[in-house]
Scaffold this motif. Structure first.
Motif, short mmCIF file in Angstrom:
data_model
loop_
_atom_site.label_atom_id
_atom_site.label_comp_id
_atom_site.label_asym_id
_atom_site.label_seq_id
_atom_site.Cartn_x
_atom_site.Cartn_y
_atom_site.Cartn_z
N VAL A 41 0.84 -1.20 0.00
CA VAL A 41 0.00 0.00 0.00
C VAL A 41 0.87 1.25 0.00
O VAL A 41 0.56 2.24 -0.67
CB VAL A 41 -0.98 -0.01 1.20
CG1 VAL A 41 -1.68 1.32 1.35
CG2 VAL A 41 -2.00 -1.13 1.02
N GLY A 45 0.39 2.96 -3.25
CA GLY A 45 -0.39 4.14 -2.87
C GLY A 45 0.33 5.44 -3.18
O GLY A 45 -0.28 6.40 -3.68
N LEU A 144 -6.37 2.74 -5.90
CA LEU A 144 -6.49 3.10 -4.47
C LEU A 144 -7.79 2.57 -3.87
O LEU A 144 -7.81 2.07 -2.75
CB LEU A 144 -6.42 4.62 -4.31
CG LEU A 144 -5.04 5.23 -4.42
CD1 LEU A 144 -5.13 6.75 -4.43
CD2 LEU A 144 -4.14 4.75 -3.30
N LEU A 147 -7.36 -1.14 -3.34
CA LEU A 147 -6.45 -1.43 -2.22
C LEU A 147 -7.18 -1.26 -0.89
O LEU A 147 -7.06 -2.10 0.01
CB LEU A 147 -5.23 -0.51 -2.28
CG LEU A 147 -4.17 -0.87 -3.29
CD1 LEU A 147 -3.11 0.24 -3.36
CD2 LEU A 147 -3.52 -2.20 -2.96
N VAL A 148 -7.93 -0.18 -0.76
CA VAL A 148 -8.70 0.04 0.47
C VAL A 148 -9.76 -1.04 0.63
O VAL A 148 -9.98 -1.55 1.73
CB VAL A 148 -9.32 1.46 0.48
CG1 VAL A 148 -10.32 1.61 1.62
CG2 VAL A 148 -8.23 2.51 0.57
N MET A 151 -8.17 -4.23 1.93
CA MET A 151 -7.90 -4.14 3.37
C MET A 151 -9.19 -4.25 4.17
O MET A 151 -9.24 -4.95 5.19
CB MET A 151 -7.19 -2.83 3.70
CG MET A 151 -5.77 -2.77 3.17
SD MET A 151 -4.87 -1.30 3.68
CE MET A 151 -5.76 -0.01 2.84
#
Length: 162
Positions: A41, A45, A144, A147-148, A151
Motif C-alpha cells: 500500500v 499508494g 487506491l 487497495l482500500v 484491506m
C-alpha cells in the motif's frame, strides 16, 4: 470436485498440519501478511497519489521504481494468505468477505494490466510537475479504491465467519 472435496483436500495436506499444529506459524504469518500489505500500500499508494496530483514535483517514473518492493510485498502477502486458507479453508470459502476480497484482488490485477497496456508508457515519460492524463488518473483512483477495499474485506473476514 465439490467445494467440500477441496476443503477436505486442503485440510489433509502437510501445509495444513504445519499451520495448525505449530503454535507460532499463524501469528508470524499474520505479522508478515500485514507488513507485506503495508509495503504494498505504501509503494503503490504513493505512486497512485502522484498520478492523482499529489507530490507533483516528483516524476512518476521516480516513484515507479519503488513498485518492485510493492510487488515483492504482494507476493509475501499472497503466500501468507494462502497459508491461512490451507489452515482453515472452511473459514474462507464460505465467507462473503473473502469472496469480495478475491474479487477486489482480481479487479486490481486487471487494473494493473490495463495500466501497463494503455497508460504506463505515457505516464512514465512525464517529468516533475507534468499533469497525468485522465486515463492514468482514473486507473490510479481505481487502484487506491481497490487497495482500500482489499484491506476492508480482509479485516471483515473475522466478522463474517461461517
Amino acid at each position: 470436485m465439490s467445494l467440500g472435496d477441496v476443503i477436505g483436500w486442503l485440510t489433509s495436506t502437510p501445509i495444513n498440519t504445519v499451520v495448525m499444529d505449530y503454535r507460532w506459524v499463524w501469528p508470524i504469518s499474520e505479522i508478515l501478511h500485514f507488513c507485506g500489505l503495508a509495503v504494498m500500500v505504501g509503494t503503490v499508494g504513493a505512486f497512485d497519489l502522484r498520478l492523482l496530483g499529489l507530490a507533483k514535483g516528483v516524476a512518476p517514473a521516480t516513484l515507479h521504481r519503488s513498485l518492485r518492493y510493492g510487488v515483492a510485498a504482494f507476493v509475501l502477502s499472497a503466500a501468507t494468505g494462502s497459508l491461512f486458507i490451507f489452515g482453515q479453508p472452511d473459514q474462507y470459502f464460505y465467507n462473503a468477505a473473502f469472496k469480495l476480497k478475491v474479487i477486489a484482488l482480481l479487479l486490481l490485477g486487471l487494473n494493473v494490466s490495463l495500466f501497463y497496456t494503455l497508460a504506463a508508457r505515457r505516464v512514465l515519460a512525464l517529468g516533475p510537475n507534468d499533469d497525468v492524463p485522465l486515463r492514468g488518473k482514473l486507473m490510479a483512483a481505481t487502484s487506491l479504491t481497490l487497495l482500500v477495499s482489499i484491506m476492508l474485506f480482509g479485516r471483515m473476514l473475522t466478522f463474517f465467519r461461517p
